[in-house]
Design a protein around this motif. Structure first.
Motif, PDB file in Angstrom:
ATOM      1  N   GLU A 192       0.827  -1.210   0.000  1.00 25.30           N
ATOM      2  CA  GLU A 192       0.000   0.000   0.000  1.00 25.30           C
ATOM      3  C   GLU A 192       0.862   1.261   0.000  1.00 25.30           C
ATOM      4  O   GLU A 192       0.590   2.217  -0.741  1.00 25.30           O
ATOM      5  N   ARG A 195       2.361   1.640  -3.459  1.00 29.17           N
ATOM      6  CA  ARG A 195       1.396   2.194  -4.413  1.00 29.17           C
ATOM      7  C   ARG A 195       1.162   3.673  -4.163  1.00 29.17           C
ATOM      8  O   ARG A 195       1.044   4.474  -5.113  1.00 29.17           O
ATOM      9  N   SER A 196       1.113   4.053  -2.883  1.00 28.01           N
ATOM     10  CA  SER A 196       0.938   5.471  -2.560  1.00 28.01           C
ATOM     11  C   SER A 196       2.128   6.288  -3.039  1.00 28.01           C
ATOM     12  O   SER A 196       1.970   7.401  -3.585  1.00 28.01           O
ATOM     13  N   SER A 197       3.329   5.724  -2.859  1.00 24.51           N
ATOM     14  CA  SER A 197       4.527   6.442  -3.319  1.00 24.51           C
ATOM     15  C   SER A 197       4.527   6.580  -4.833  1.00 24.51           C
ATOM     16  O   SER A 197       4.877   7.649  -5.376  1.00 24.51           O
ATOM     17  N   GLN A 198       4.150   5.504  -5.526  1.00 23.64           N
ATOM     18  CA  GLN A 198       4.087   5.582  -6.981  1.00 23.64           C
ATOM     19  C   GLN A 198       3.055   6.608  -7.431  1.00 23.64           C
ATOM     20  O   GLN A 198       3.284   7.377  -8.381  1.00 23.64           O
ATOM     21  N   THR A 199       1.912   6.645  -6.729  1.00 23.25           N
ATOM     22  CA  THR A 199       0.870   7.624  -7.081  1.00 23.25           C
ATOM     23  C   THR A 199       1.376   9.045  -6.879  1.00 23.25           C
ATOM     24  O   THR A 199       1.170   9.929  -7.722  1.00 23.25           O
ATOM     25  N   ARG A 200       2.070   9.266  -5.759  1.00 20.49           N
ATOM     26  CA  ARG A 200       2.614  10.601  -5.502  1.00 20.49           C
ATOM     27  C   ARG A 200       3.663  10.980  -6.531  1.00 20.49           C
ATOM     28  O   ARG A 200       3.705  12.118  -7.007  1.00 20.49           O
ATOM     29  N   MET A 202       3.826   9.895  -9.588  1.00 19.69           N
ATOM     30  CA  MET A 202       3.145  10.183 -10.848  1.00 19.69           C
ATOM     31  C   MET A 202       2.507  11.572 -10.813  1.00 19.69           C
ATOM     32  O   MET A 202       2.557  12.316 -11.814  1.00 19.69           O
ATOM     33  N   LYS A 203       1.931  11.928  -9.672  1.00 25.50           N
ATOM     34  CA  LYS A 203       1.342  13.264  -9.562  1.00 25.50           C
ATOM     35  C   LYS A 203       2.406  14.343  -9.654  1.00 25.50           C
ATOM     36  O   LYS A 203       2.220  15.385 -10.308  1.00 25.50           O
TER      37      LYS A 203
END
Length: 228
Positions: A192, A195-200, A202-203
């Motif tokens: 989790e 995934r949060s790090s990847q989302t950040r 990407m943002k």
């Protein structure tokens, strides 16, 4: 240990995986030990049953012969005949280790090797039933000592089996399931977080691209105005 008290880090995950491997290996070894203890325990129980039957039969026969001897001899003569034993027995107690259980081992030796020294009296004024009773008791002595070994060994093995069974159950139903649950919890939290790090990331990348695009637009506008 509940999963909510676990620190969801990779170091903790590695530690728990090592703990699970050790617990699983220990669980298998303890199960093998328990099964082997049960096998030997059942063998001892069967031997104990046969020995007890032989010993009780021998003592019963000796008592019957003593009663017959008492009917043929006076009590005073019987007491005098048995008052001063001629033979002596020396008992040595030791132990041997069986599956981490120290079980007793009894060895005995007589003062003299002559088997007739069990009779502490002359044969002229005594009953033959008394001779048979003494001989029967002498014959049953080795079985009595072996019976004592078996009974004590059964008690010690039963206690060790119970202790091993509790350890196996604790590993099987408490330690291993909780460790597996904690590993799943940490793995889920790490995934989790990843995934949060990847989302950040990407943002952040999108924001950087968007800002770069705006900078290019602002840089092109003056050039377009000068050309007009």
């Amino acid at each position: 240990m509940s999963a909510k008290h676990v620190n969801p880090t990779r170091m903790e995950l590695t530690r728990l995986k090592r703990k699970l491997a050790t617990a699983s290996r220990g669980h298998k070894l303890l199960k093998d030990k328990r099964d082997e203890l049960m096998r030997r325990f059942l063998e001892l129980v069967r031997e104990n049953k046969a020995l007890r039957e032989r010993v009780e039969a021998g003592i019963r026969e000796a008592n019957q012969m003593l009663v017959l001897a008492g009917a043929e001899m006076s009590s005073q003569a019987l007491n005098v005949a048995l008052m001063a034993p001629k033979q002596e027995i020396y008992l040595e107690a030791g132990t041997k280790n069986v599956m981490s259980v120290d079980i007793p081992v009894f060895e005995y030796k007589t003062r003299t090797p002559d088997p007739n020294d069990i009779y502490s009296y002359g044969f002229a004024f005594t009953s033959s039933d008394l001779d048979m009773a003494v001989k029967r008791l002498a014959d049953v002595l080795p079985d009595m000592l072996r019976l004592a070994e078996c009974e004590k060994s059964c008690q010690l093995m039963a206690a060790e089996i119970e202790k091993t069974r509790r350890r196996v159950n604790a590993l099987e139903h408490v330690v291993i399931p909780e460790t597996q649950q904690n590993i799943r919890y940490i793995t889920m939290k790490l995934d989790e977080n990843e995934r949060s790090s990847q989302t950040r990331l990407m943002k952040v990348k999108d924001m950087m691209l968007e800002n770069a695009h705006h900078y290019r637009e602002r840089g092109e506008e003056p050039l377009a105005a000068g050309g007009n």
